[in-house]
Write an enzyme that holds these catalytic residues in place. Structure first.
Site, short mmCIF file in Angstrom:
data_model
loop_
_atom_site.label_atom_id
_atom_site.label_comp_id
_atom_site.label_asym_id
_atom_site.label_seq_id
_atom_site.Cartn_x
_atom_site.Cartn_y
_atom_site.Cartn_z
N HIS A 113 5.78 -5.31 -1.43
CA HIS A 113 6.52 -4.05 -1.51
C HIS A 113 7.26 -3.98 -2.85
O HIS A 113 7.72 -5.00 -3.37
CB HIS A 113 7.56 -3.98 -0.38
CG HIS A 113 6.97 -3.81 0.98
ND1 HIS A 113 6.41 -2.63 1.42
CD2 HIS A 113 6.86 -4.69 2.01
CE1 HIS A 113 5.98 -2.79 2.66
NE2 HIS A 113 6.23 -4.02 3.04
N CYS A 124 0.94 -3.39 2.56
CA CYS A 124 1.38 -4.12 3.75
C CYS A 124 0.54 -3.73 4.97
O CYS A 124 -0.63 -4.06 5.04
CB CYS A 124 2.88 -3.91 3.96
SG CYS A 124 3.62 -5.15 5.04
#
Length: 487
Positions: free
Chosen positions: A434, A337
């Site tokens: 994630h 991310c």
């Protein structure tokens, strides 16, 4: 409305989250329909509530875990107010799963009064169809300087007429004074909500604290619901509080060392938990002031709530030099991310979404650039690993669009769309997904590249830990009395 009981602490990090999760699982095991609730949370370790394919919303990772303990689908109403720190004095404010804006600390104290309506609305919705709600406070009710605008502790408890159990942490010392002092300074209205207390994190012979229990009773008049021993199983649960990263991991030789720089605004660091659970893997969270270890074969740059700000701190620590040397030695790098964004050539923030700095050069290990945009992606997803040809699932929480030549070598397909980028030498990759390492088959094949035989079912391990903690609480607490105290 469902019956409810609330756990508040004499301070932060006294173990409320784990106790609530354990009590939720204990109630579920008794056949109760139970739900967790936390009026206000502060954490950059967020989760996505709801089911895949539904509009997602952000909640604290702790409430996601507690929902799992209940056997329930996580809901935005389990954590109606989430604060995600972006600077030392400011945070993004998430209300019922959606970003409501940013606020400085002083402004937020005024804003809190307007958020109570959202808290109580979520409270009413969560109680529908539940038999029991177990509420977690935030910080301590002893912060009486904040009491007039409180929505997290006694402000909520008195408004909702919710009885409170106070939790004290004996491991940090001073637990008798903490409980007695809280009793002393609370106003009578708040003190009247407290129905008893729990001593948490005791090491050794529990009978040695009998005199301490008697002393607390004399000072406060409160009943004890029990003394909880140190719960080793708690280390197997995802954590949302970065304070755990400062504690050393278990000693012993490992075949693979992974270095993780502790970014100032580190986010979603529980992405690393499945790797930490592997017997032959050592995950080292590197604090400011220390170099990235030269014997690490893999560096993982985790998520960040402030990519540009953490890039500046990364360079200030000299970690950019360490990372370049690591890569030159043949080391591998993964960016997750915000860490993915940092690995590119440039990060641009034309609208100032993260602050006053509008662009910053990246670390240059991936040939991509990121532009921050207004729309925030928040969703649970199904995916497929293109590196290892295995199914994945996880979630996305990010601002920004990343593009460039290395995107021609994506990491995964997320809902059929290519995601991520891989360097030409194959030793660096980044992704917005994630939960990547939570996929057991992916983790096993990924670790095999380093000669490590990964194993185990990570999610089953979390479930087993919740069951073990619930059993310990049933053994050491008067759970019958705790559930009976709910109203």
């Amino acid at each position: 409305m469902a019956r409810a009981i609330m756990l508040q602490g004499t301070g932060s990090d006294v173990g409320k989250t784990v106790l609530v999760a354990g009590l939720c699982r204990a109630a579920k095991n008794r056949g109760l329909t139970v739900r967790p609730f936390k009026p206000q949370n502060m954490s950059n370790n967020a989760a996505v509530a709801g089911r895949r394919g539904e509009p997602g919303g952000e909640i604290g990772r702790a409430q996601w875990l507690q929902a799992i303990a209940c056997g329930a689908t996580p809901s935005v109403h389990m954590n109606p107010v989430l604060l995600k720190p972006q600077t030392d004095i400011g945070a993004q404010v998430v209300v019922q799963g959606r970003v409501a804006g940013e606020a400085m600390a002083a402004d937020y104290q005024i804003l809190k009064a307007t958020l109570m309506d959202a808290v109580m609305e979520s409270w009413a919705k969560l109680g529908e169809g539940a038999e029991l709600v177990i509420v977690e406070g935030a910080g301590s009710p002893a912060e009486i300087n904040l009491r007039d605008r409180d929505i997290a502790n006694m402000g909520f408890a008195t408004r909702a007429n919710c009885p409170v159990i106070l939790v004290g942490d004996i491991d940090r010392g001073g637990v008798i004074a903490a409980l007695a002092g809280t009793h002393l300074i609370l106003p009578q209205e708040d003190r009247a909500t407290i129905v008893g207390y729990i001593i948490n994190k005791f090491r050794g012979d529990l009978s040695l604290f009998d005199d301490g229990l008697a002393a607390i009773g004399r000072f406060t008049g409160w009943r004890s619901f029990g003394v909880v021993p140190w719960l080793r199983e708690a280390a197997l649960l995802p954590s949302e509080d970065a304070v755990v990263l400062e504690r050393p991991g278990p000693a012993g030789a490992r075949r693979l060392k992974i270095a993780v720089p502790m970014l100032s605004r580190i986010a979603n660091f529980d992405d690393l938990d499945p790797l930490r659970a592997e017997a032959d893997v050592e995950v080292v969270f590197v604090p400011p002031g220390r170099r990235l270890p030269e014997d690490a074969r893999l560096v993982v740059i985790p998520g960040s709530k402030s990519t540009i700000g953490d890039l500046a701190r990364f360079r200030a620590e000299g970690w950019d030099i360490d990372l370049a040397a690591h890569h030159t030695r043949g080391g591998h790098v993964v960016g997750l991310c915000g860490g993915y964004q940092m690995l590119g050539r440039m990060v641009r923030d034309p609208q100032g979404r993260e602050g006053s700095v509008r662009e910053a050069p990246g670390l240059g290990l991936l040939d991509v650039e990121t532009v921050m945009e207004d729309d925030k992606t928040v969703r649970n997803v199904a995916a497929h690993s293109l590196h290892h040809d295995v199914p994945l699932e996880g979630y996305e929480i990010h601002l920004g669009r990343t593009d460039g030549p290395d995107r021609a070598r994506p990491v995964a397909l997320i809902e059929g769309v290519p995601d991520g980028a891989t360097s030409a030498d194959g030793r660096v990759f980044g992704t917005y997904l994630h939960g990547l390492f939570g996929a057991d088959l992916f983790r096993r094949r990924f670790l095999a590249q380093f000669g490590v035989a990964g194993g185990g079912d990570y999610r089953a391990g979390v479930e087993a830990a919740l069951d073990a903690i619930a059993a310990r609480l049933e053994e050491h607490l008067d759970c019958d009395a705790i559930f009976a105290a709910a109203r």
